[in-house]
Write an enzyme that holds these catalytic residues in place. Structure first.
Site, PDB file in Angstrom:
ATOM      1  N   LYS A  13       0.820  -1.209   0.000  1.00 41.23           N
ATOM      2  CA  LYS A  13       0.000   0.000   0.000  1.00 41.23           C
ATOM      3  C   LYS A  13       0.862   1.270   0.000  1.00 41.23           C
ATOM      4  O   LYS A  13       0.652   2.167  -0.798  1.00 41.23           O
ATOM      5  CB  LYS A  13      -0.927   0.033   1.236  1.00 41.23           C
ATOM      6  CG  LYS A  13      -1.855  -1.166   1.367  1.00 41.23           C
ATOM      7  CD  LYS A  13      -2.743  -1.068   2.607  1.00 41.23           C
ATOM      8  CE  LYS A  13      -1.985  -1.062   3.931  1.00 41.23           C
ATOM      9  NZ  LYS A  13      -1.257  -2.331   4.211  1.00 41.23           N
ATOM     10  N   ARG A  88      -9.804   0.829   8.548  1.00 39.97           N
ATOM     11  CA  ARG A  88      -9.387  -0.536   8.889  1.00 39.97           C
ATOM     12  C   ARG A  88     -10.487  -1.317   9.595  1.00 39.97           C
ATOM     13  O   ARG A  88     -10.279  -2.476   9.930  1.00 39.97           O
ATOM     14  CB  ARG A  88      -8.174  -0.473   9.813  1.00 39.97           C
ATOM     15  CG  ARG A  88      -6.848  -0.729   9.107  1.00 39.97           C
ATOM     16  CD  ARG A  88      -5.744  -0.507  10.128  1.00 39.97           C
ATOM     17  NE  ARG A  88      -4.576  -1.293   9.878  1.00 39.97           N
ATOM     18  CZ  ARG A  88      -3.483  -0.839   9.262  1.00 39.97           C
ATOM     19  NH1 ARG A  88      -3.451   0.370   8.794  1.00 39.97           N
ATOM     20  NH2 ARG A  88      -2.434  -1.622   9.116  1.00 39.97           N
ATOM     21  N   ARG A 127      11.449  -5.371   5.345  1.00 39.62           N
ATOM     22  CA  ARG A 127      11.166  -3.949   5.062  1.00 39.62           C
ATOM     23  C   ARG A 127      12.100  -3.009   5.816  1.00 39.62           C
ATOM     24  O   ARG A 127      12.348  -3.191   7.001  1.00 39.62           O
ATOM     25  CB  ARG A 127       9.714  -3.650   5.460  1.00 39.62           C
ATOM     26  CG  ARG A 127       9.373  -2.161   5.517  1.00 39.62           C
ATOM     27  CD  ARG A 127       7.905  -1.872   5.429  1.00 39.62           C
ATOM     28  NE  ARG A 127       7.118  -2.412   6.513  1.00 39.62           N
ATOM     29  CZ  ARG A 127       5.775  -2.414   6.521  1.00 39.62           C
ATOM     30  NH1 ARG A 127       5.101  -1.935   5.488  1.00 39.62           N
ATOM     31  NH2 ARG A 127       5.125  -2.921   7.536  1.00 39.62           N
ATOM     32  N   ARG A 161      10.829  -0.746  11.498  1.00 41.97           N
ATOM     33  CA  ARG A 161       9.743  -0.538  12.444  1.00 41.97           C
ATOM     34  C   ARG A 161       9.773  -1.567  13.571  1.00 41.97           C
ATOM     35  O   ARG A 161      10.055  -2.738  13.338  1.00 41.97           O
ATOM     36  CB  ARG A 161       8.398  -0.619  11.719  1.00 41.97           C
ATOM     37  CG  ARG A 161       8.052   0.664  11.003  1.00 41.97           C
ATOM     38  CD  ARG A 161       6.910   0.510  10.046  1.00 41.97           C
ATOM     39  NE  ARG A 161       5.767  -0.206  10.596  1.00 41.97           N
ATOM     40  CZ  ARG A 161       4.650  -0.435   9.910  1.00 41.97           C
ATOM     41  NH1 ARG A 161       4.540   0.003   8.672  1.00 41.97           N
ATOM     42  NH2 ARG A 161       3.663  -1.085  10.457  1.00 41.97           N
ATOM     43  N   ARG A 172      -0.837  -9.099  13.500  1.00 44.20           N
ATOM     44  CA  ARG A 172      -1.371  -8.064  12.596  1.00 44.20           C
ATOM     45  C   ARG A 172      -2.198  -8.705  11.484  1.00 44.20           C
ATOM     46  O   ARG A 172      -3.204  -8.156  11.046  1.00 44.20           O
ATOM     47  CB  ARG A 172      -0.230  -7.230  12.019  1.00 44.20           C
ATOM     48  CG  ARG A 172       0.306  -6.240  13.050  1.00 44.20           C
ATOM     49  CD  ARG A 172       1.698  -5.759  12.723  1.00 44.20           C
ATOM     50  NE  ARG A 172       1.758  -4.954  11.524  1.00 44.20           N
ATOM     51  CZ  ARG A 172       2.878  -4.701  10.858  1.00 44.20           C
ATOM     52  NH1 ARG A 172       4.029  -5.187  11.288  1.00 44.20           N
ATOM     53  NH2 ARG A 172       2.852  -3.970   9.779  1.00 44.20           N
TER      54      ARG A 172
HETATM   55  P1  ADP Z   1       1.057  -1.715   7.490  1.00 43.36           P
HETATM   56  O1  ADP Z   1       1.463  -0.743   6.416  1.00 43.36           O
HETATM   57  O2  ADP Z   1       2.106  -2.751   7.723  1.00 43.36           O
HETATM   58  O3  ADP Z   1      -0.305  -2.259   7.292  1.00 43.36           O
HETATM   59  P2  ADP Z   1       0.537   0.614   9.127  1.00 43.36           P
HETATM   60  O4  ADP Z   1       1.724   1.499   9.157  1.00 43.36           O
HETATM   61  O5  ADP Z   1      -0.572   0.970   8.219  1.00 43.36           O
HETATM   62  O6  ADP Z   1       1.028  -0.882   8.853  1.00 43.36           O
HETATM   63  O7  ADP Z   1      -0.062   0.454  10.587  1.00 43.36           O
HETATM   64  C1  ADP Z   1       0.757   0.107  11.693  1.00 43.36           C
HETATM   65  C2  ADP Z   1      -0.108   0.001  12.937  1.00 43.36           C
HETATM   66  O8  ADP Z   1      -0.718   1.275  13.221  1.00 43.36           O
HETATM   67  C3  ADP Z   1      -1.279  -0.970  12.845  1.00 43.36           C
HETATM   68  O9  ADP Z   1      -0.892  -2.296  13.141  1.00 43.36           O
HETATM   69  C4  ADP Z   1      -2.237  -0.382  13.888  1.00 43.36           C
HETATM   70  O10 ADP Z   1      -1.844  -0.721  15.202  1.00 43.36           O
HETATM   71  C5  ADP Z   1      -2.025   1.116  13.708  1.00 43.36           C
HETATM   72  N1  ADP Z   1      -2.973   1.695  12.720  1.00 43.36           N
HETATM   73  C6  ADP Z   1      -2.669   2.228  11.505  1.00 43.36           C
HETATM   74  N2  ADP Z   1      -3.770   2.642  10.878  1.00 43.36           N
HETATM   75  C7  ADP Z   1      -4.811   2.364  11.703  1.00 43.36           C
HETATM   76  C8  ADP Z   1      -6.227   2.511  11.606  1.00 43.36           C
HETATM   77  N3  ADP Z   1      -6.803   3.054  10.508  1.00 43.36           N
HETATM   78  N4  ADP Z   1      -6.975   2.083  12.650  1.00 43.36           N
HETATM   79  C9  ADP Z   1      -6.427   1.538  13.751  1.00 43.36           C
HETATM   80  N5  ADP Z   1      -5.110   1.351  13.894  1.00 43.36           N
HETATM   81  C10 ADP Z   1      -4.292   1.758  12.883  1.00 43.36           C
HETATM   82  P1  ADP Z   2       2.208  -1.836   3.242  1.00 45.51           P
HETATM   83  O1  ADP Z   2       2.223  -0.327   3.194  1.00 45.51           O
HETATM   84  O2  ADP Z   2       1.000  -2.414   2.568  1.00 45.51           O
HETATM   85  O3  ADP Z   2       2.388  -2.377   4.624  1.00 45.51           O
HETATM   86  P2  ADP Z   2       4.804  -1.629   1.896  1.00 45.51           P
HETATM   87  O4  ADP Z   2       4.510  -0.770   0.720  1.00 45.51           O
HETATM   88  O5  ADP Z   2       5.510  -1.007   3.034  1.00 45.51           O
HETATM   89  O6  ADP Z   2       3.438  -2.365   2.392  1.00 45.51           O
HETATM   90  O7  ADP Z   2       5.615  -2.912   1.388  1.00 45.51           O
HETATM   91  C1  ADP Z   2       6.113  -3.882   2.307  1.00 45.51           C
HETATM   92  C2  ADP Z   2       7.511  -4.305   1.890  1.00 45.51           C
HETATM   93  O8  ADP Z   2       7.450  -5.072   0.670  1.00 45.51           O
HETATM   94  C3  ADP Z   2       8.469  -3.154   1.610  1.00 45.51           C
HETATM   95  O9  ADP Z   2       9.761  -3.541   2.042  1.00 45.51           O
HETATM   96  C4  ADP Z   2       8.415  -2.984   0.084  1.00 45.51           C
HETATM   97  O10 ADP Z   2       9.645  -2.489  -0.428  1.00 45.51           O
HETATM   98  C5  ADP Z   2       8.146  -4.409  -0.395  1.00 45.51           C
HETATM   99  N1  ADP Z   2       7.252  -4.472  -1.568  1.00 45.51           N
HETATM  100  C6  ADP Z   2       6.210  -3.669  -1.865  1.00 45.51           C
HETATM  101  N2  ADP Z   2       5.581  -4.069  -2.993  1.00 45.51           N
HETATM  102  C7  ADP Z   2       6.242  -5.182  -3.419  1.00 45.51           C
HETATM  103  C8  ADP Z   2       6.089  -6.064  -4.538  1.00 45.51           C
HETATM  104  N3  ADP Z   2       5.096  -5.881  -5.443  1.00 45.51           N
HETATM  105  N4  ADP Z   2       6.949  -7.088  -4.647  1.00 45.51           N
HETATM  106  C9  ADP Z   2       7.937  -7.282  -3.736  1.00 45.51           C
HETATM  107  N5  ADP Z   2       8.145  -6.487  -2.666  1.00 45.51           N
HETATM  108  C10 ADP Z   2       7.312  -5.444  -2.499  1.00 45.51           C
END
Ligand code: ADP
Ligand code: ADP
Ligand code: ZN
Length: 216
Positions: A13, A88, A127, A161, A172
């Site tokens: 994302k 979410r 990551r 992170r 998660r």
């Molecule tokens: P990822 O990209 O790996 O999905 P995020 O950075 O979006 O992780 O979120 C990290 C953490 O922040 C989540 O596991 C949750 O604890 C919190 N968080 C983020 N967005 C939300 C949301 N919209 N509602 C509730 N908790 C959130």
């Molecule tokens: P999210 O925001 O959904 O948690 P990220 O964009 O942070 O996910 O991506 C998670 C990890 O996977 C990062 O280290 C990123 O560089 C890698 N990544 C993202 N998209 C791809 C893909 N299509 N193929 C392989 N690795 C990816």
């Protein structure tokens, strides 16, 4: 254009929101980034949020809805935004519908990125992020062109992170399937959903997103 990027942790994302944002002049709004910034600043909200995030659970709906509601009012959001990691829960989606209504804004599409759970663990444990500009990287899938130097800003400082451990990923993912996956049907029923194959390479996913947004 106002969009939501939906998908499990590690689906891509943030990566795709940054790329599409650059291509189309849209602002990326990541609730995760905002909560981590609050935690780093040591605010009351931030400290409480950090405990919840470190367990892989969700911060309360009220807190994130309030953050997003204020953020959307900022002038840089006027030309369009990408919500990354929000909503979410169904309650957050309902709150978003209400607040967009109040602000006379529309939601154009919800892009869902589908990736198998097994793959997500390696995505998340590999990551890392530029500490200066937030550009995202991966140990195998996306390394900087020059080792140890950020492609985007030239910084040599990177961070990982606290919640990007194999253990926390499991909880998660459970949280995602229980509380966030129902949003797929929520937006499908409203005709907003566009699915892409998040298992493909980063550039291929970006192309597919452009394709599904053609008629949005
Ligand atoms: P990822 O990209 O790996 O999905 P995020 O950075 O979006 O992780 O979120 C990290 C953490 O922040 C989540 O596991 C949750 O604890 C919190 N968080 C983020 N967005 C939300 C949301 N919209 N509602 C509730 N908790 C959130
Ligand atoms: P999210 O925001 O959904 O948690 P990220 O964009 O942070 O996910 O991506 C998670 C990890 O996977 C990062 O280290 C990123 O560089 C890698 N990544 C993202 N998209 C791809 C893909 N299509 N193929 C392989 N690795 C990816
Ligand atoms: Zn950088």
């Amino acid at each position: 254009m106002n969009l939501i990027f939906l998908g499990p942790p590690g689906a891509g994302k943030g990566t795709q929101a940054k790329m599409l944002g650059d291509r189309r002049g849209l602002v990326q709004l990541s609730t995760g980034d905002m909560l981590r910034a609050a935690a780093a600043a040591g605010t009351e909200v931030g400290r409480k949020a950090k405990e919840v995030m470190d367990r892989g659970e969700l911060v309360s709906d009220d807190v994130v809805v309030d953050i997003i509601s204020h953020r959307i009012d900022e002038p840089d959001c006027a030309d369009g935004f990408i919500l990354d990691g929000f909503p979410r829960t169904v309650a957050q989606a309902e709150a978003l519908d209400r607040l967009l209504d109040e602000k006379a804004k529309t939601l154009d599409a919800v892009v869902v990125m589908n990736v198998d759970d097994g793959r997500l663990v390696e995505r998340i444990t590999g990551r890392f992020t530029c500490a200066n500009c937030g550009e995202g990287y991966h140990d195998t899938a996306k390394r900087p062109a020059v080792e140890g130097v950020c492609d985007r800003c030239g910084s040599t400082e990177f961070t990982r992170r606290a919640d990007d451990t194999e253990e926390t990923v499991r909880s998660r993912l459970e949280t995602y399937h229980a509380q966030t996956a129902p949003l797929v049907d929520y937006y499908k029923a409203r005709g907003k959903l566009r699915a892409v194959d998040g298992m493909a390479g980063i550039e291929t996913v970006a192309e597919e997103i452009d394709e599904v947004l053609e008629n949005a």
